[in-house]
Scaffold this active site. Structure first.
Site: not given
Length: 248
Positions: A83, A130, A184, A244
């Site tokens: 890709k 991810t 999806c 964080c």
């Protein structure tokens, strides 16, 4: 900027909010685009066309027939091709003057090194694990993260700067527990919804680079494409966030 570039980017330069100085800032910028799928396809095309000087594109996958309905940067004769190679060819066809670096091996071991090289990261991946790792690297390296997601007729968009004292990171919005990794592939998507969110993701990245307008920092835009409804909510920093809060 030479005469050829001044002509290429003339319509952007005409905007008083951008001008020659803003266009030069884009040309001097480096963006890391993770995922060359439904989101990465339009954002890569528009960022290349807009004149972002160095685009690092990352994806380990190859083009498949089922990708083509929504991943508009890839064509039928690209099936079987990496890709990132397919995407690079289309981006350079639009704008041969920019630099494009391709990555097929972005991993736990090297992601922070690549994030460190970028002014902004665009996350176009489709699984939570991810996304969590990308977010962690962005917080560690103090790099803005433009995150988009799509499924069915729905989309979300936000800019995360979790390294700042009062700004949430991606994991403040989605804790690691209780996510079922909907994507999806399992639930379907209407192709233009990916195009809509991917284009908006590119727009937000440019606005962050140039410090323009509403940047969706600390906010989440939710899009219902079926009813054509856009809603924005405020996000708060999770004081118990393990990512964080440790960076402060």
């Amino acid at each position: 900027m030479n005469d050829k570039k001044l002509l290429r980017y003339s319509r952007q330069i005409l905007l008083p909010e951008i001008g020659i100085e803003g266009q030069q800032t884009l040309l001097n910028s480096t963006l890391l685009l993770i995922g060359m799928g439904g989101l990465g396809a339009p954002n890569a095309l528009y960022l290349a066309a807009s004149g972002v000087g160095h685009l690092i594109i990352a994806d380990f996958d190859q083009v498949e027939l089922s990708n083509l309905a929504r991943q508009v940067i890839h064509h039928t004769n690209d099936i079987g091709k990496d890709k990132v190679i397919s995407a690079k060819e289309k981006m350079l066809a639009i704008n041969p003057d920019i630099q494009i670096t391709t990555l097929t091996d972005l991993s736990e071991d090297n992601i922070e090194d690549w994030v460190q090289k970028a002014d902004i990261v665009l996350d176009g991946t489709d699984n939570f694990n991810t996304r969590f790792r990308i977010n962690q690297a962005c917080v560690t390296q103090h790099t803005p993260l433009v995150s988009a997601a799509v499924i069915r007729f729905e989309g979300q968009l936000s800019v995360f700067k979790g390294y700042e004292k009062n700004q949430p990171c991606y994991q403040c919005l989605y804790p690691t527990t209780g996510n079922n990794d909907e994507n999806c592939s399992n639930n379907g998507i209407l192709a233009p919804v990916a195009g809509l969110l991917g284009t908006m993701q590119a727009l937000q990245a440019i606005k962050v680079i140039l410090n323009l307008g509403e940047q969706l920092t600390g906010k989440l835009m939710m899009v219902d494409a079926l009813d054509l409804n856009f809603r924005t909510i405020k996000l708060s920093k999770d004081k118990h966030c393990p990512i964080c809060n440790l960076s402060q």
